[in-house]
Write a protein that holds these residues in place. Structure first.
Motif, PDB file in Angstrom:
ATOM      1  N   GLN A   1       0.834  -1.209   0.000  1.00 16.59           N
ATOM      2  CA  GLN A   1       0.000   0.000   0.000  1.00 16.59           C
ATOM      3  C   GLN A   1       0.869   1.260   0.000  1.00 16.59           C
ATOM      4  N   LYS A   2       1.912   1.246   0.819  1.00 18.06           N
ATOM      5  CA  LYS A   2       2.807   2.405   0.866  1.00 18.06           C
ATOM      6  C   LYS A   2       3.515   2.598  -0.471  1.00 18.06           C
ATOM      7  N   ALA A   3       3.944   1.501  -1.094  1.00 16.50           N
ATOM      8  CA  ALA A   3       4.610   1.585  -2.395  1.00 16.50           C
ATOM      9  C   ALA A   3       3.651   2.130  -3.451  1.00 16.50           C
ATOM     10  N   GLN A   4       2.388   1.713  -3.414  1.00  7.64           N
ATOM     11  CA  GLN A   4       1.389   2.228  -4.347  1.00  7.64           C
ATOM     12  C   GLN A   4       1.242   3.743  -4.177  1.00  7.64           C
ATOM     13  N   GLY A   5       1.167   4.197  -2.930  1.00  9.11           N
ATOM     14  CA  GLY A   5       1.050   5.628  -2.663  1.00  9.11           C
ATOM     15  C   GLY A   5       2.274   6.408  -3.110  1.00  9.11           C
ATOM     16  N   LEU A   6       3.461   5.903  -2.787  1.00  8.75           N
ATOM     17  CA  LEU A   6       4.689   6.580  -3.196  1.00  8.75           C
ATOM     18  C   LEU A   6       4.831   6.620  -4.712  1.00  8.75           C
ATOM     19  N   THR A   7       4.412   5.552  -5.375  1.00  2.22           N
ATOM     20  CA  THR A   7       4.437   5.526  -6.841  1.00  2.22           C
ATOM     21  C   THR A   7       3.518   6.602  -7.398  1.00  2.22           C
ATOM     22  N   ALA A   8       2.317   6.738  -6.839  1.00  3.81           N
ATOM     23  CA  ALA A   8       1.373   7.772  -7.301  1.00  3.81           C
ATOM     24  C   ALA A   8       1.932   9.169  -7.074  1.00  3.81           C
ATOM     25  N   ILE A   9       2.568   9.388  -5.928  1.00  2.00           N
ATOM     26  CA  ILE A   9       3.151  10.701  -5.624  1.00  2.00           C
ATOM     27  C   ILE A   9       4.248  11.030  -6.629  1.00  2.00           C
ATOM     28  N   HIS A  10       5.175  10.101  -6.828  1.00  2.00           N
ATOM     29  CA  HIS A  10       6.282  10.362  -7.741  1.00  2.00           C
ATOM     30  C   HIS A  10       5.814  10.487  -9.191  1.00  2.00           C
ATOM     31  N   ARG A  11       4.794   9.740  -9.565  1.00  2.47           N
ATOM     32  CA  ARG A  11       4.233   9.858 -10.916  1.00  2.47           C
ATOM     33  C   ARG A  11       3.685  11.272 -11.127  1.00  2.47           C
ATOM     34  N   HIS A  12       2.967  11.772 -10.136  1.00  2.73           N
ATOM     35  CA  HIS A  12       2.382  13.115 -10.253  1.00  2.73           C
ATOM     36  C   HIS A  12       3.466  14.191 -10.287  1.00  2.73           C
ATOM     37  N   ILE A  13       4.472  14.061  -9.443  1.00  8.02           N
ATOM     38  CA  ILE A  13       5.505  15.091  -9.326  1.00  8.02           C
ATOM     39  C   ILE A  13       6.485  15.056 -10.498  1.00  8.02           C
ATOM     40  N   THR A  14       6.908  13.848 -10.907  1.00 14.71           N
ATOM     41  CA  THR A  14       7.976  13.737 -11.897  1.00 14.71           C
ATOM     42  C   THR A  14       7.515  13.260 -13.263  1.00 14.71           C
ATOM     43  N   GLY A  15       6.328  12.634 -13.319  1.00 17.01           N
ATOM     44  CA  GLY A  15       5.875  12.033 -14.567  1.00 17.01           C
ATOM     45  C   GLY A  15       6.553  10.704 -14.853  1.00 17.01           C
ATOM     46  N   LYS A  16       7.299  10.185 -13.882  1.00 18.25           N
ATOM     47  CA  LYS A  16       8.033   8.928 -14.060  1.00 18.25           C
ATOM     48  C   LYS A  16       7.500   7.868 -13.107  1.00 18.25           C
ATOM     49  N   GLU A  17       7.716   6.610 -13.486  1.00 17.84           N
ATOM     50  CA  GLU A  17       7.326   5.466 -12.658  1.00 17.84           C
ATOM     51  C   GLU A  17       8.533   4.988 -11.854  1.00 17.84           C
ATOM     52  N   PHE A  18       8.337   4.756 -10.580  1.00 21.67           N
ATOM     53  CA  PHE A  18       9.383   4.230  -9.710  1.00 21.67           C
ATOM     54  C   PHE A  18       8.841   3.021  -8.962  1.00 21.67           C
ATOM     55  N   THR A  19       9.740   2.183  -8.500  1.00 17.95           N
ATOM     56  CA  THR A  19       9.366   1.088  -7.619  1.00 17.95           C
ATOM     57  C   THR A  19      10.073   1.316  -6.287  1.00 17.95           C
ATOM     58  N   PHE A  20       9.513   0.748  -5.239  1.00 14.49           N
ATOM     59  CA  PHE A  20      10.039   0.976  -3.896  1.00 14.49           C
ATOM     60  C   PHE A  20      10.221  -0.348  -3.177  1.00 14.49           C
ATOM     61  N   THR A  21      11.321  -0.441  -2.466  1.00 16.07           N
ATOM     62  CA  THR A  21      11.626  -1.649  -1.698  1.00 16.07           C
ATOM     63  C   THR A  21      10.977  -1.538  -0.314  1.00 16.07           C
ATOM     64  N   PRO A  22      10.828  -2.663   0.372  1.00 17.09           N
ATOM     65  CA  PRO A  22      10.333  -2.603   1.753  1.00 17.09           C
ATOM     66  C   PRO A  22      11.214  -1.723   2.658  1.00 17.09           C
ATOM     67  N   GLN A  23      12.518  -1.728   2.410  1.00 16.31           N
ATOM     68  CA  GLN A  23      13.406  -0.880   3.204  1.00 16.31           C
ATOM     69  C   GLN A  23      13.100   0.598   2.988  1.00 16.31           C
ATOM     70  N   GLN A  24      12.751   0.970   1.769  1.00 11.07           N
ATOM     71  CA  GLN A  24      12.416   2.364   1.481  1.00 11.07           C
ATOM     72  C   GLN A  24      11.072   2.752   2.091  1.00 11.07           C
ATOM     73  N   THR A  25      10.082   1.885   1.946  1.00 12.02           N
ATOM     74  CA  THR A  25       8.756   2.247   2.464  1.00 12.02           C
ATOM     75  C   THR A  25       8.748   2.263   3.986  1.00 12.02           C
ATOM     76  N   GLU A  26       9.648   1.535   4.606  1.00 13.06           N
ATOM     77  CA  GLU A  26       9.722   1.508   6.071  1.00 13.06           C
ATOM     78  C   GLU A  26      10.180   2.851   6.637  1.00 13.06           C
ATOM     79  N   THR A  27      10.857   3.663   5.841  1.00 14.22           N
ATOM     80  CA  THR A  27      11.442   4.902   6.359  1.00 14.22           C
ATOM     81  C   THR A  27      10.480   6.087   6.368  1.00 14.22           C
ATOM     82  N   VAL A  28       9.289   5.940   5.760  1.00 11.96           N
ATOM     83  CA  VAL A  28       8.361   7.065   5.661  1.00 11.96           C
ATOM     84  C   VAL A  28       6.953   6.660   6.074  1.00 11.96           C
TER      85      VAL A  28
END
Length: 157
Positions: free
Chosen positions: A112-139
């Motif tokens: 769920q956190k990765a889905q949200g972060l992907t939506a945020i970065h898509r809106h801000i940058t226009g690019k698609e990113f993926t996130f690891t559990p280590q990354q989503t754990e920090t925010v």
């Protein structure tokens, strides 16, 4: 809405405005104390339902307010332009704005956190990113399903 001539009810027009905005003002309240914070955001729209995502620190006032009262107000504005008049009181502003109400949820699961972060970065940058559990754990990632939304426009005519 007092100025029905400026009201925007078409969901596609509202989404167009949101796509142009970079900042959302998230309004919260607890124990009669209001709190508004500007945030970058991401969004998803499916079957007429608007979902917003925000991210930030894993602790702080925003999360404290939401834990106590998850009801929130969201506000967006863009397209600002001064419209000058002949006298001071004849000046006005062109703008587009959207306001909505919903319920905030603090996401806990990696997917769920990765889905949200992907939506945020898509809106801000226009690019698609993926996130690891280590990354989503920090925010902290918030999801707001918007129950009611309306728009308003003062064109630069």
């Amino acid at each position: 809405m007092r100025r029905k001539d400026r009201e925007i009810t078409d969901k596609n027009e509202i989404m167009k405005i949101l796509s142009q905005c970079q900042v959302c003002h998230l309004g919260m309240c607890r124990e009669g104390q209001p709190y508004v914070v500007p945030l970058n955001f991401g969004m998803e729209a499916e079957n007429g339902e608007l979902t917003l995502y925000f991210h930030g620190a894993k602790e702080g006032q925003k999360l404290d307010f939401i834990r106590e009262n998850p009801q929130v107000c969201v506000q967006f504005d863009c397209g600002h332009r001064l419209l000058e008049g002949d006298i001071a009181c004849a000046h006005t502003f062109a703008y587009e704005s959207v306001i909505g109400f919903g319920r905030a949820e603090i996401l806990e699961e990696h997917e769920q956190k990765a889905q949200g972060l992907t939506a945020i970065h898509r809106h801000i940058t226009g690019k698609e990113f993926t996130f690891t559990p280590q990354q989503t754990e920090t925010v902290a990632v918030l999801r707001v399903v918007v129950d009611m939304v309306s728009g308003k426009r003062r064109p630069a005519v």
